[in-house]
Motif scaffolding. Structure first.
Motif, PDB file in Angstrom:
ATOM      1  N   GLN A  22      40.573  35.429  49.975  1.00 45.39           N
ATOM      2  CA  GLN A  22      41.725  36.546  49.442  1.00 45.39           C
ATOM      3  C   GLN A  22      42.498  34.260  48.308  1.00 45.39           C
ATOM      4  OE1 GLN A  22      43.234  36.442  53.025  1.00 45.39           O
ATOM      5  NE2 GLN A  22      45.896  37.286  52.283  1.00 45.39           N
ATOM      6  N   SER A  67      41.104  36.499  45.021  1.00 43.32           N
ATOM      7  CA  SER A  67      41.159  37.649  44.767  1.00 43.32           C
ATOM      8  C   SER A  67      42.507  37.430  44.259  1.00 43.32           C
ATOM      9  CB  SER A  67      41.377  38.148  46.140  1.00 43.32           C
ATOM     10  OG  SER A  67      39.613  38.472  46.271  1.00 43.32           O
ATOM     11  N   TYR A 102      39.284  44.901  40.758  1.00 37.20           N
ATOM     12  CA  TYR A 102      38.189  46.153  40.682  1.00 37.20           C
ATOM     13  C   TYR A 102      37.017  45.784  39.849  1.00 37.20           C
ATOM     14  CZ  TYR A 102      42.142  48.055  43.433  1.00 37.20           C
ATOM     15  OH  TYR A 102      43.589  48.319  44.370  1.00 37.20           O
ATOM     16  N   TYR A 157      34.457  42.943  42.004  1.00 37.56           N
ATOM     17  CA  TYR A 157      33.911  43.748  43.236  1.00 37.56           C
ATOM     18  C   TYR A 157      33.109  44.560  43.109  1.00 37.56           C
ATOM     19  CZ  TYR A 157      38.244  41.537  46.451  1.00 37.56           C
ATOM     20  OH  TYR A 157      38.433  40.491  46.949  1.00 37.56           O
ATOM     21  N   GLU A 158      33.123  45.272  41.994  1.00 39.20           N
ATOM     22  CA  GLU A 158      31.947  46.668  41.607  1.00 39.20           C
ATOM     23  C   GLU A 158      30.721  45.677  40.775  1.00 39.20           C
ATOM     24  OE1 GLU A 158      33.825  49.321  39.197  1.00 39.20           O
ATOM     25  OE2 GLU A 158      36.272  50.140  40.927  1.00 39.20           O
ATOM     26  N   ALA A 217      29.907  42.786  42.034  1.00 38.82           N
ATOM     27  CA  ALA A 217      28.633  42.483  43.140  1.00 38.82           C
ATOM     28  C   ALA A 217      28.194  43.274  43.734  1.00 38.82           C
ATOM     29  CB  ALA A 217      30.245  41.391  43.855  1.00 38.82           C
ATOM     30  N   GLU A 218      28.894  44.936  43.998  1.00 39.89           N
ATOM     31  CA  GLU A 218      28.329  45.448  44.545  1.00 39.89           C
ATOM     32  C   GLU A 218      27.436  46.136  44.069  1.00 39.89           C
ATOM     33  OE1 GLU A 218      29.333  50.012  46.650  1.00 39.89           O
ATOM     34  OE2 GLU A 218      30.419  48.299  46.158  1.00 39.89           O
TER      35      GLU A 218
END
Length: 80
Positions: free
Chosen positions: A32, A35, A48, A51-52, A54-55
């Motif tokens: 956290q 981030s 973002y 995060y994208e 990593a996915e």
């Protein structure tokens, strides 16, 4: 590292390296905190993107790559 990333290699940045708090156990607090640091220093779009990406890696998909900036090395005591 710059030359590798500039030629297309991917690099991983850990929450610990962003926050400066290194420990063997990773906590949700570190994630956290890192981030929040990314959002405040680089904006929500960058957060973002992380995060994208990593996915995408988990799903075997293509990641977004940005052109890296070369970091100047700091001289030790201004002379080395």
């Amino acid at each position: 590292m710059y030359n590798l990333v500039n030629k297309g290699a991917m690099a991983q940045v850990s929450a610990s390296s962003l926050t400066g708090r290194f420990s063997k156990k990773k906590s949700n607090f570190q994630i956290q905190e890192s981030s929040e640091f990314i959002a405040s220093e680089y904006g929500m779009d960058t957060l973002y993107m992380f995060y994208e990406n990593a996915e995408a890696i988990i799903n075997g998909q293509v990641c977004f790559k940005d052109t890296p900036d070369k970091v100047k090395k700091k001289k030790f005591l201004g002379i080395f």
